[in-house]
Enzyme design. Structure first.
Site, PDB file in Angstrom:
ATOM      1  N   ASP A 202      42.483 103.892 101.783  1.00 44.64           N
ATOM      2  CA  ASP A 202      43.764 104.577 101.764  1.00 44.64           C
ATOM      3  C   ASP A 202      44.544 104.028 100.570  1.00 44.64           C
ATOM      4  O   ASP A 202      45.188 102.980 100.646  1.00 44.64           O
ATOM      5  CB  ASP A 202      44.509 104.340 103.079  1.00 44.64           C
TER       6      ASP A 202
ATOM      7  N   TYR B 177      49.143 100.734 107.575  1.00 44.20           N
ATOM      8  CA  TYR B 177      49.754 102.008 107.971  1.00 44.20           C
ATOM      9  C   TYR B 177      49.068 103.125 107.208  1.00 44.20           C
ATOM     10  O   TYR B 177      48.852 103.014 106.001  1.00 44.20           O
ATOM     11  CB  TYR B 177      51.254 101.997 107.641  1.00 44.20           C
TER      12      TYR B 177
ATOM     13  N   LYS C  31      51.933 109.568  96.948  1.00 41.41           N
ATOM     14  CA  LYS C  31      52.971 108.913  96.148  1.00 41.41           C
ATOM     15  C   LYS C  31      52.851 109.220  94.650  1.00 41.41           C
ATOM     16  O   LYS C  31      53.203 110.309  94.233  1.00 41.41           O
ATOM     17  CB  LYS C  31      52.977 107.416  96.451  1.00 41.41           C
TER      18      LYS C  31
HETATM   19  N1  PMP Z   1      49.059 105.546 103.761  1.00 41.11           N
HETATM   20  C1  PMP Z   1      49.740 104.570 103.170  1.00 41.11           C
HETATM   21  C2  PMP Z   1      49.017 103.384 102.645  1.00 41.11           C
HETATM   22  C3  PMP Z   1      51.123 104.646 103.060  1.00 41.11           C
HETATM   23  O1  PMP Z   1      51.798 103.638 102.488  1.00 41.11           O
HETATM   24  C4  PMP Z   1      51.788 105.775 103.568  1.00 41.11           C
HETATM   25  C5  PMP Z   1      53.290 105.930 103.486  1.00 41.11           C
HETATM   26  N2  PMP Z   1      54.020 104.859 103.175  1.00 41.11           N
HETATM   27  C6  PMP Z   1      51.024 106.782 104.162  1.00 41.11           C
HETATM   28  C7  PMP Z   1      49.661 106.644 104.232  1.00 41.11           C
HETATM   29  C8  PMP Z   1      51.667 108.010 104.712  1.00 41.11           C
HETATM   30  O2  PMP Z   1      52.127 108.808 103.684  1.00 41.11           O
HETATM   31  P1  PMP Z   1      53.272 109.900 103.953  1.00 41.11           P
HETATM   32  O3  PMP Z   1      54.512 109.156 104.283  1.00 41.11           O
HETATM   33  O4  PMP Z   1      53.328 110.665 102.669  1.00 41.11           O
HETATM   34  O5  PMP Z   1      52.787 110.742 105.091  1.00 41.11           O
END
Ligand code: PMP
Length: 445
Positions: free
Chosen positions: A249, A155, A277
Protein backbone atom coordinates in the site's frame (compact mmCIF):
# COMPACT_ATOMS: atom_id res chain seq x y z
CA UNK A 1 -5.86 21.64 33.31
CA UNK A 2 -3.40 23.69 35.37
CA UNK A 3 -2.90 27.43 34.71
CA UNK A 4 0.23 26.94 32.60
CA UNK A 5 -1.52 24.37 30.45
CA UNK A 6 -4.46 26.72 30.16
CA UNK A 7 -2.20 29.48 28.90
CA UNK A 8 -0.82 27.07 26.31
CA UNK A 9 -4.31 26.18 25.14
CA UNK A 10 -5.46 29.79 25.06
CA UNK A 11 -6.98 30.53 21.70
CA UNK A 12 -5.27 32.32 18.89
CA UNK A 13 -7.58 34.78 17.19
CA UNK A 14 -10.01 32.37 15.57
CA UNK A 15 -13.49 33.87 15.87
CA UNK A 16 -14.44 33.18 12.26
CA UNK A 17 -13.13 29.60 12.39
CA UNK A 18 -15.17 29.07 15.57
CA UNK A 19 -18.29 30.39 13.87
CA UNK A 20 -17.69 28.29 10.76
CA UNK A 21 -17.19 25.19 12.90
CA UNK A 22 -20.42 25.83 14.81
CA UNK A 23 -22.31 26.07 11.52
CA UNK A 24 -20.58 23.02 10.06
CA UNK A 25 -21.47 20.93 13.13
CA UNK A 26 -25.16 21.42 12.43
CA UNK A 27 -24.92 19.89 8.98
CA UNK A 28 -21.87 17.58 8.99
CA UNK A 29 -21.19 14.85 11.59
CA UNK A 30 -18.71 16.46 13.99
CA UNK A 31 -18.47 19.39 11.57
CA UNK A 32 -16.10 17.57 9.22
CA UNK A 33 -15.93 15.12 6.33
CA UNK A 34 -13.02 13.12 7.74
CA UNK A 35 -12.66 12.59 11.51
CA UNK A 36 -9.05 13.74 12.06
CA UNK A 37 -9.96 17.22 10.84
CA UNK A 38 -12.02 17.84 13.99
CA UNK A 39 -8.79 18.14 16.09
CA UNK A 40 -10.17 15.92 18.86
CA UNK A 41 -6.68 14.57 19.64
CA UNK A 42 -5.21 18.00 20.33
CA UNK A 43 -7.84 19.44 22.64
CA UNK A 44 -9.10 22.35 20.58
CA UNK A 45 -11.42 23.18 17.70
CA UNK A 46 -10.07 23.16 14.15
CA UNK A 47 -9.04 26.21 12.21
CA UNK A 48 -10.91 26.56 8.92
CA UNK A 49 -8.73 27.13 5.90
CA UNK A 50 -9.54 29.76 3.32
CA UNK A 51 -6.57 29.34 0.99
CA UNK A 52 -3.07 27.99 0.50
CA UNK A 53 -0.03 28.87 -1.57
CA UNK A 54 3.29 27.05 -1.57
CA UNK A 55 4.18 25.93 1.94
CA UNK A 56 1.57 28.18 3.56
CA UNK A 57 -2.12 28.08 4.38
CA UNK A 58 -4.29 30.93 5.62
CA UNK A 59 -7.27 30.46 7.92
CA UNK A 60 -10.60 32.29 7.88
CA UNK A 61 -9.32 34.78 10.45
CA UNK A 62 -6.35 35.67 8.29
CA UNK A 63 -3.73 33.78 10.33
CA UNK A 64 -1.00 32.37 8.11
CA UNK A 65 0.72 29.08 8.90
CA UNK A 66 3.54 26.98 7.53
CA UNK A 67 1.69 23.79 6.62
CA UNK A 68 3.01 20.28 7.26
CA UNK A 69 -0.36 18.60 6.68
CA UNK A 70 -0.11 19.04 2.90
CA UNK A 71 -3.60 17.54 2.59
CA UNK A 72 -2.13 14.42 4.30
CA UNK A 73 0.46 13.92 1.61
CA UNK A 74 -0.71 14.76 -1.91
CA UNK A 75 0.71 18.30 -2.03
CA UNK A 76 4.37 17.46 -2.45
CA UNK A 77 4.75 20.55 -4.69
CA UNK A 78 2.93 22.79 -2.22
CA UNK A 79 -0.45 24.48 -2.43
CA UNK A 80 -1.80 25.92 -5.68
CA UNK A 81 1.38 25.20 -7.64
CA UNK A 82 1.18 27.34 -10.79
CA UNK A 83 1.75 24.52 -13.30
CA UNK A 84 -0.71 22.20 -11.54
CA UNK A 85 -3.42 24.86 -11.43
CA UNK A 86 -2.84 25.68 -15.08
CA UNK A 87 -3.22 22.01 -16.05
CA UNK A 88 -6.43 21.67 -14.01
CA UNK A 89 -7.97 24.85 -15.42
CA UNK A 90 -7.04 23.90 -18.96
CA UNK A 91 -8.59 20.43 -18.50
CA UNK A 92 -11.72 21.92 -16.89
CA UNK A 93 -12.28 24.15 -19.89
CA UNK A 94 -12.51 21.01 -22.01
CA UNK A 95 -15.05 19.36 -19.69
CA UNK A 96 -14.96 18.01 -16.13
CA UNK A 97 -16.10 14.42 -16.61
CA UNK A 98 -17.31 12.25 -19.48
CA UNK A 99 -17.77 8.66 -18.36
CA UNK A 100 -16.07 7.84 -21.64
CA UNK A 101 -12.39 7.18 -22.23
CA UNK A 102 -9.92 10.03 -22.64
CA UNK A 103 -6.28 10.04 -23.67
CA UNK A 104 -5.41 11.72 -20.38
CA UNK A 105 -5.94 8.36 -18.61
CA UNK A 106 -3.42 6.60 -20.86
CA UNK A 107 -0.97 9.47 -20.40
CA UNK A 108 -0.97 9.20 -16.62
CA UNK A 109 -1.01 5.38 -16.78
CA UNK A 110 2.20 5.47 -18.83
CA UNK A 111 3.85 7.78 -16.28
CA UNK A 112 2.90 5.43 -13.45
CA UNK A 113 4.07 2.30 -15.26
CA UNK A 114 7.36 3.94 -16.16
CA UNK A 115 7.92 5.04 -12.57
CA UNK A 116 6.75 2.11 -10.46
CA UNK A 117 8.79 -1.01 -11.14
CA UNK A 118 6.14 -3.58 -10.18
CA UNK A 119 3.36 -2.05 -12.28
CA UNK A 120 2.81 -3.19 -15.88
CA UNK A 121 -0.89 -2.36 -15.99
CA UNK A 122 -2.78 0.09 -13.79
CA UNK A 123 -6.40 0.94 -12.94
CA UNK A 124 -7.35 4.41 -11.67
CA UNK A 125 -9.88 4.86 -8.87
CA UNK A 126 -10.89 7.82 -6.70
CA UNK A 127 -9.48 7.11 -3.24
CA UNK A 128 -6.89 5.03 -1.45
CA UNK A 129 -9.73 3.14 0.19
CA UNK A 130 -10.97 2.00 -3.20
CA UNK A 131 -7.48 1.08 -4.34
CA UNK A 132 -6.73 -1.25 -1.42
CA UNK A 133 -10.23 -2.74 -1.41
CA UNK A 134 -9.96 -3.54 -5.11
CA UNK A 135 -6.42 -4.92 -4.88
CA UNK A 136 -7.59 -7.32 -2.19
CA UNK A 137 -10.55 -8.44 -4.30
CA UNK A 138 -8.16 -9.17 -7.14
CA UNK A 139 -5.76 -11.05 -4.84
CA UNK A 140 -8.61 -13.21 -3.56
CA UNK A 141 -9.84 -13.91 -7.06
CA UNK A 142 -6.35 -14.76 -8.30
CA UNK A 143 -5.58 -17.17 -5.45
CA UNK A 144 -9.10 -18.53 -4.76
CA UNK A 145 -8.32 -17.91 -1.08
CA UNK A 146 -10.17 -15.73 1.42
CA UNK A 147 -8.06 -14.38 4.24
CA UNK A 148 -5.64 -11.49 4.32
CA UNK A 149 -2.85 -10.49 6.68
CA UNK A 150 -2.78 -6.88 7.82
CA UNK A 151 -0.34 -5.31 10.25
CA UNK A 152 -1.36 -3.65 13.49
CA UNK A 153 -1.21 0.12 13.16
CA UNK A 154 -1.13 0.11 9.36
CA UNK A 155 -4.08 1.94 7.78
CA UNK A 156 -5.40 0.99 4.40
CA UNK A 157 -8.56 3.06 4.22
CA UNK A 158 -11.96 2.29 5.69
CA UNK A 159 -13.33 -0.66 3.74
CA UNK A 160 -14.91 -3.21 6.08
CA UNK A 161 -12.25 -5.91 5.97
CA UNK A 162 -9.42 -3.46 6.61
CA UNK A 163 -11.06 -1.52 9.41
CA UNK A 164 -9.78 -3.70 12.18
CA UNK A 165 -8.04 -2.52 15.28
CA UNK A 166 -5.00 -3.86 17.00
CA UNK A 167 -5.51 -7.08 18.90
CA UNK A 168 -3.01 -8.26 21.46
CA UNK A 169 -0.45 -10.97 21.12
CA UNK A 170 0.53 -12.68 17.89
CA UNK A 171 -2.14 -13.79 15.44
CA UNK A 172 -5.38 -12.19 16.44
CA UNK A 173 -8.59 -12.55 14.56
CA UNK A 174 -9.70 -9.11 13.53
CA UNK A 175 -12.03 -7.19 15.79
CA UNK A 176 -14.00 -4.50 13.94
CA UNK A 177 -12.88 -1.04 14.97
CA UNK A 178 -16.22 0.47 14.05
CA UNK A 179 -19.82 -0.45 14.70
CA UNK A 180 -21.38 -1.48 11.42
CA UNK A 181 -18.51 -3.71 10.39
CA UNK A 182 -19.62 -7.34 10.69
CA UNK A 183 -17.27 -9.65 12.56
CA UNK A 184 -17.84 -12.23 9.83
CA UNK A 185 -15.95 -9.89 7.49
CA UNK A 186 -13.11 -8.90 9.80
CA UNK A 187 -12.67 -12.54 10.77
CA UNK A 188 -11.09 -12.85 7.33
CA UNK A 189 -8.37 -10.40 8.40
CA UNK A 190 -5.44 -11.66 10.46
CA UNK A 191 -3.67 -8.95 12.45
CA UNK A 192 0.05 -9.21 13.07
CA UNK A 193 2.66 -6.84 14.52
CA UNK A 194 4.55 -4.70 11.98
CA UNK A 195 8.25 -5.43 11.51
CA UNK A 196 8.00 -9.00 12.86
CA UNK A 197 8.76 -11.62 10.21
CA UNK A 198 8.53 -14.55 12.62
CA UNK A 199 4.89 -13.68 13.32
CA UNK A 200 4.15 -13.73 9.58
CA UNK A 201 5.94 -16.99 9.08
CA UNK A 202 4.01 -18.58 11.95
CA UNK A 203 0.65 -17.30 10.71
CA UNK A 204 1.27 -18.52 7.17
CA UNK A 205 2.32 -21.90 8.55
CA UNK A 206 -0.96 -22.28 10.44
CA UNK A 207 -3.43 -21.21 7.78
CA UNK A 208 -3.53 -22.26 4.14
CA UNK A 209 -6.40 -19.92 3.22
CA UNK A 210 -4.36 -16.71 3.02
CA UNK A 211 -4.74 -14.81 -0.25
CA UNK A 212 -2.64 -11.74 0.44
CA UNK A 213 -0.44 -9.77 2.76
CA UNK A 214 -1.10 -6.04 2.64
CA UNK A 215 1.50 -3.71 4.14
CA UNK A 216 2.48 -0.07 4.16
CA UNK A 217 6.15 -0.58 3.18
CA UNK A 218 6.93 2.41 5.38
CA UNK A 219 4.25 2.69 8.03
CA UNK A 220 2.85 6.20 7.95
CA UNK A 221 -0.33 5.92 9.95
CA UNK A 222 1.16 5.25 13.38
CA UNK A 223 3.63 8.07 13.01
CA UNK A 224 6.37 7.26 10.53
CA UNK A 225 8.01 3.86 11.06
CA UNK A 226 10.53 2.53 8.52
CA UNK A 227 10.71 -1.20 7.81
CA UNK A 228 13.54 -2.97 9.63
CA UNK A 229 16.41 -4.23 7.50
CA UNK A 230 15.28 -7.26 5.53
CA UNK A 231 11.65 -7.03 6.59
CA UNK A 232 10.15 -6.29 3.16
CA UNK A 233 12.48 -8.78 1.47
CA UNK A 234 11.43 -11.36 4.07
CA UNK A 235 7.75 -10.74 3.31
CA UNK A 236 8.53 -11.16 -0.39
CA UNK A 237 10.26 -14.48 0.25
CA UNK A 238 7.45 -15.85 2.43
CA UNK A 239 4.86 -14.85 -0.16
CA UNK A 240 6.87 -16.47 -2.95
CA UNK A 241 7.26 -19.68 -0.97
CA UNK A 242 3.53 -20.03 -0.35
CA UNK A 243 1.91 -18.41 -3.39
CA UNK A 244 0.54 -15.51 -1.36
CA UNK A 245 0.03 -12.14 -3.10
CA UNK A 246 2.11 -9.31 -1.64
CA UNK A 247 0.36 -5.93 -1.76
CA UNK A 248 2.33 -2.77 -1.02
CA UNK A 249 0.00 0.00 0.00
CA UNK A 250 2.01 2.92 -1.36
CA UNK A 251 -0.88 5.36 -1.16
CA UNK A 252 1.30 7.51 1.11
CA UNK A 253 4.81 6.49 0.01
CA UNK A 254 4.28 6.36 -3.77
CA UNK A 255 6.02 9.29 -5.50
CA UNK A 256 6.70 10.61 -1.98
CA UNK A 257 9.79 8.85 -0.63
CA UNK A 258 11.21 8.33 -4.13
CA UNK A 259 9.76 8.73 -7.61
CA UNK A 260 9.26 4.95 -7.80
CA UNK A 261 8.01 4.74 -4.21
CA UNK A 262 9.24 2.63 -1.30
CA UNK A 263 9.69 -0.38 -3.59
CA UNK A 264 12.44 1.55 -5.38
CA UNK A 265 14.09 2.59 -2.12
CA UNK A 266 14.15 -0.92 -0.69
CA UNK A 267 14.38 -2.77 -4.04
CA UNK A 268 11.61 -5.19 -3.16
CA UNK A 269 8.79 -5.61 -5.65
CA UNK A 270 5.25 -6.48 -4.57
CA UNK A 271 2.71 -8.28 -6.76
CA UNK A 272 0.24 -5.42 -6.48
CA UNK A 273 0.82 -1.77 -5.60
CA UNK A 274 -1.77 0.72 -4.37
CA UNK A 275 -1.19 4.39 -5.06
CA UNK A 276 -3.03 7.57 -4.07
CA UNK A 277 -2.27 11.06 -2.78
CA UNK A 278 0.66 12.39 -4.91
CA UNK A 279 -0.46 10.47 -8.02
CA UNK A 280 -3.51 12.75 -8.24
CA UNK A 281 -1.60 16.00 -7.70
CA UNK A 282 -4.08 17.11 -5.02
CA UNK A 283 -7.26 15.99 -6.76
CA UNK A 284 -9.26 12.88 -5.86
CA UNK A 285 -7.38 10.06 -7.54
CA UNK A 286 -5.79 6.75 -6.62
CA UNK A 287 -4.73 3.62 -8.44
CA UNK A 288 -3.76 0.00 -8.15
CA UNK A 289 -1.57 -1.94 -10.49
CA UNK A 290 0.76 -4.86 -10.94
CA UNK A 291 1.88 -7.56 -13.31
CA UNK A 292 -0.04 -7.90 -16.51
CA UNK A 293 -1.40 -11.40 -15.87
CA UNK A 294 -2.86 -10.27 -12.56
CA UNK A 295 -4.27 -6.92 -13.67
CA UNK A 296 -5.80 -8.36 -16.84
CA UNK A 297 -8.13 -10.33 -14.57
CA UNK A 298 -9.99 -7.06 -13.94
CA UNK A 299 -13.23 -6.42 -15.82
CA UNK A 300 -13.84 -5.99 -18.67
CA UNK A 301 -10.64 -7.86 -19.64
CA UNK A 302 -11.28 -10.48 -16.96
CA UNK A 303 -14.02 -11.50 -14.54
CA UNK A 304 -13.11 -9.47 -11.42
CA UNK A 305 -15.50 -6.55 -11.15
CA UNK A 306 -14.59 -3.00 -10.14
CA UNK A 307 -15.87 0.26 -11.59
CA UNK A 308 -16.18 4.00 -10.94
CA UNK A 309 -18.29 6.84 -12.40
CA UNK A 310 -15.55 9.43 -11.82
CA UNK A 311 -12.53 7.10 -12.12
CA UNK A 312 -9.80 8.50 -14.36
CA UNK A 313 -11.35 11.95 -14.03
CA UNK A 314 -9.76 14.33 -16.55
CA UNK A 315 -8.97 17.02 -13.97
CA UNK A 316 -7.28 14.50 -11.69
CA UNK A 317 -5.37 12.96 -14.61
CA UNK A 318 -4.11 16.40 -15.63
CA UNK A 319 -3.06 17.34 -12.07
CA UNK A 320 -1.36 13.98 -11.58
CA UNK A 321 0.48 14.05 -14.88
CA UNK A 322 1.96 17.52 -14.42
CA UNK A 323 2.89 16.72 -10.81
CA UNK A 324 4.74 13.57 -11.85
CA UNK A 325 6.45 15.41 -14.72
CA UNK A 326 7.80 18.05 -12.35
CA UNK A 327 8.92 15.41 -9.85
CA UNK A 328 10.67 13.34 -12.50
CA UNK A 329 12.56 16.22 -14.05
CA UNK A 330 14.29 18.14 -11.29
CA UNK A 331 16.17 17.23 -8.14
CA UNK A 332 13.02 17.26 -6.01
CA UNK A 333 13.85 14.14 -4.00
CA UNK A 334 17.42 15.22 -3.20
CA UNK A 335 16.08 18.60 -2.04
CA UNK A 336 13.34 16.98 0.02
CA UNK A 337 15.86 14.65 1.65
CA UNK A 338 18.08 17.58 2.69
CA UNK A 339 15.30 19.76 4.06
CA UNK A 340 13.57 16.87 5.83
CA UNK A 341 16.81 15.67 7.43
CA UNK A 342 17.48 19.24 8.58
CA UNK A 343 14.02 19.46 10.12
CA UNK A 344 14.34 16.12 11.86
CA UNK A 345 17.75 16.94 13.31
CA UNK A 346 16.49 20.36 14.36
CA UNK A 347 13.53 18.85 16.19
CA UNK A 348 15.73 16.33 17.99
CA UNK A 349 18.18 19.03 19.05
CA UNK A 350 15.37 21.32 20.20
CA UNK A 351 13.98 18.47 22.28
CA UNK A 352 17.29 17.58 23.86
CA UNK A 353 17.92 21.26 24.70
CA UNK A 354 14.53 21.33 26.40
CA UNK A 355 15.23 18.08 28.23
CA UNK A 356 12.51 16.16 26.36
CA UNK A 357 13.01 12.62 25.07
CA UNK A 358 12.09 12.53 21.40
CA UNK A 359 12.64 10.07 18.54
CA UNK A 360 12.12 11.43 15.08
CA UNK A 361 10.96 8.74 12.66
CA UNK A 362 11.71 9.68 9.07
CA UNK A 363 12.02 8.33 5.56
CA UNK A 364 12.56 11.06 2.95
CA UNK A 365 9.95 13.75 3.42
CA UNK A 366 7.75 11.69 5.76
CA UNK A 367 8.49 12.69 9.36
CA UNK A 368 7.11 12.00 12.80
CA UNK A 369 8.59 13.16 16.09
CA UNK A 370 7.52 10.71 18.79
CA UNK A 371 7.39 12.32 22.23
CA UNK A 372 8.85 9.71 24.57
CA UNK A 373 8.31 11.30 27.93
CA UNK A 374 6.41 8.22 29.09
CA UNK A 375 7.17 4.58 29.80
CA UNK A 376 9.04 3.67 26.57
CA UNK A 377 12.13 5.38 25.26
CA UNK A 378 13.93 3.96 22.25
CA UNK A 379 13.57 3.19 18.58
CA UNK A 380 10.00 3.09 17.30
CA UNK A 381 9.53 -0.10 15.31
CA UNK A 382 5.88 -1.04 15.77
CA UNK A 383 2.47 -0.02 17.04
CA UNK A 384 3.26 -0.76 20.70
CA UNK A 385 6.30 1.50 20.59
CA UNK A 386 4.36 4.21 18.76
CA UNK A 387 1.41 4.16 21.14
CA UNK A 388 3.74 4.40 24.15
CA UNK A 389 4.34 8.00 23.03
CA UNK A 390 3.15 10.88 25.17
CA UNK A 391 0.04 12.11 23.38
CA UNK A 392 -0.50 14.84 25.96
CA UNK A 393 2.95 16.24 25.19
CA UNK A 394 2.12 16.14 21.49
CA UNK A 395 -1.18 17.97 22.09
CA UNK A 396 0.59 20.74 23.98
CA UNK A 397 3.29 20.93 21.32
CA UNK A 398 0.72 21.10 18.52
CA UNK A 399 -1.01 24.07 20.15
CA UNK A 400 2.25 25.87 20.85
CA UNK A 401 3.30 25.43 17.23
CA UNK A 402 -0.07 26.64 15.98
CA UNK A 403 0.34 29.82 18.02
CA UNK A 404 3.73 30.27 16.39
CA UNK A 405 2.35 29.96 12.87
CA UNK A 406 3.10 26.31 12.16
CA UNK A 407 0.25 23.91 11.43
CA UNK A 408 0.95 20.23 12.04
CA UNK A 409 -1.19 17.16 11.49
CA UNK A 410 -3.34 17.12 14.64
CA UNK A 411 -2.29 13.79 16.17
CA UNK A 412 0.85 12.15 17.49
CA UNK A 413 0.15 9.31 15.05
CA UNK A 414 -0.04 11.30 11.82
CA UNK A 415 2.97 11.80 9.60
CA UNK A 416 4.17 15.29 8.70
CA UNK A 417 4.84 15.99 5.04
CA UNK A 418 7.65 18.22 3.85
CA UNK A 419 7.24 19.56 0.32
CA UNK A 420 9.43 21.23 -2.27
CA UNK A 421 8.04 24.62 -1.19
CA UNK A 422 9.48 24.21 2.34
CA UNK A 423 12.76 26.02 1.76
CA UNK A 424 15.65 26.32 4.22
CA UNK A 425 14.28 29.50 5.81
CA UNK A 426 10.90 27.88 6.40
CA UNK A 427 12.52 24.79 7.88
CA UNK A 428 14.66 26.97 10.18
CA UNK A 429 11.63 29.00 11.19
CA UNK A 430 9.91 25.71 12.07
CA UNK A 431 12.88 24.53 14.12
CA UNK A 432 12.97 27.84 15.99
CA UNK A 433 9.26 27.60 16.76
CA UNK A 434 9.76 23.99 17.89
CA UNK A 435 12.61 25.00 20.21
CA UNK A 436 10.44 27.64 21.91
CA UNK A 437 7.44 25.30 22.03
CA UNK A 438 9.40 22.45 23.56
CA UNK A 439 10.88 24.68 26.26
CA UNK A 440 7.40 25.84 27.12
CA UNK A 441 5.85 22.39 27.30
CA UNK A 442 8.81 20.92 29.17
CA UNK A 443 7.80 23.22 32.01
CA UNK A 444 4.43 21.50 32.41
CA UNK A 445 5.27 17.87 31.73
N1 PMP B 1 -3.62 3.67 2.54
C1 PMP B 1 -2.77 4.48 3.15
C2 PMP B 1 -1.37 4.03 3.41
C3 PMP B 1 -3.18 5.74 3.57
O1 PMP B 1 -2.32 6.54 4.22
C4 PMP B 1 -4.50 6.14 3.32
C5 PMP B 1 -5.03 7.50 3.75
N2 PMP B 1 -4.31 8.21 4.62
C6 PMP B 1 -5.35 5.26 2.65
C7 PMP B 1 -4.87 4.03 2.26
C8 PMP B 1 -6.76 5.63 2.35
O2 PMP B 1 -6.80 6.59 1.36
P1 PMP B 1 -8.09 7.53 1.18
O3 PMP B 1 -8.17 8.39 2.39
O4 PMP B 1 -7.81 8.26 -0.09
O5 PMP B 1 -9.26 6.60 1.06
Amino acid sequence: MNPIEQSIFQAISCARSAQAFAEARRVLPGGVNSPVRAYRAVGRDPVFISEGKGAFVTDLDGNEYVDYVASYGPLILGHAHDAVIEAIVSAAHRGTSFGMPTEAETTLAKRVIQAVASIDVVRFVNSGTEATMSAIRLARAATSKSKIIKFIGCYHGHSDGLLVQAGSGATTLGIPSSPGVPESITAQTLLLPFNDLDAVSAALGQDDDIAAIIVEPIAGNMGCIPPLDGYLRGLRRLCDDLGVILIFDEVMTGFRVAYGGAQTLYTVLPDLTCLGKVVGGGLPCAAYGGREELMMQMAPQGPVYQAGTLSGNPLAMAAGTVTLDILSEGDAYATLELSSARLCQGLEKAASNAGLALQCGRVGSMICPFFQTGSYQGPVENYDHATASDTKAFGLFFNEMLHRGIILPPSQFETWFVGTAHDKDIIDQTIEAAAESMKKIAAVL
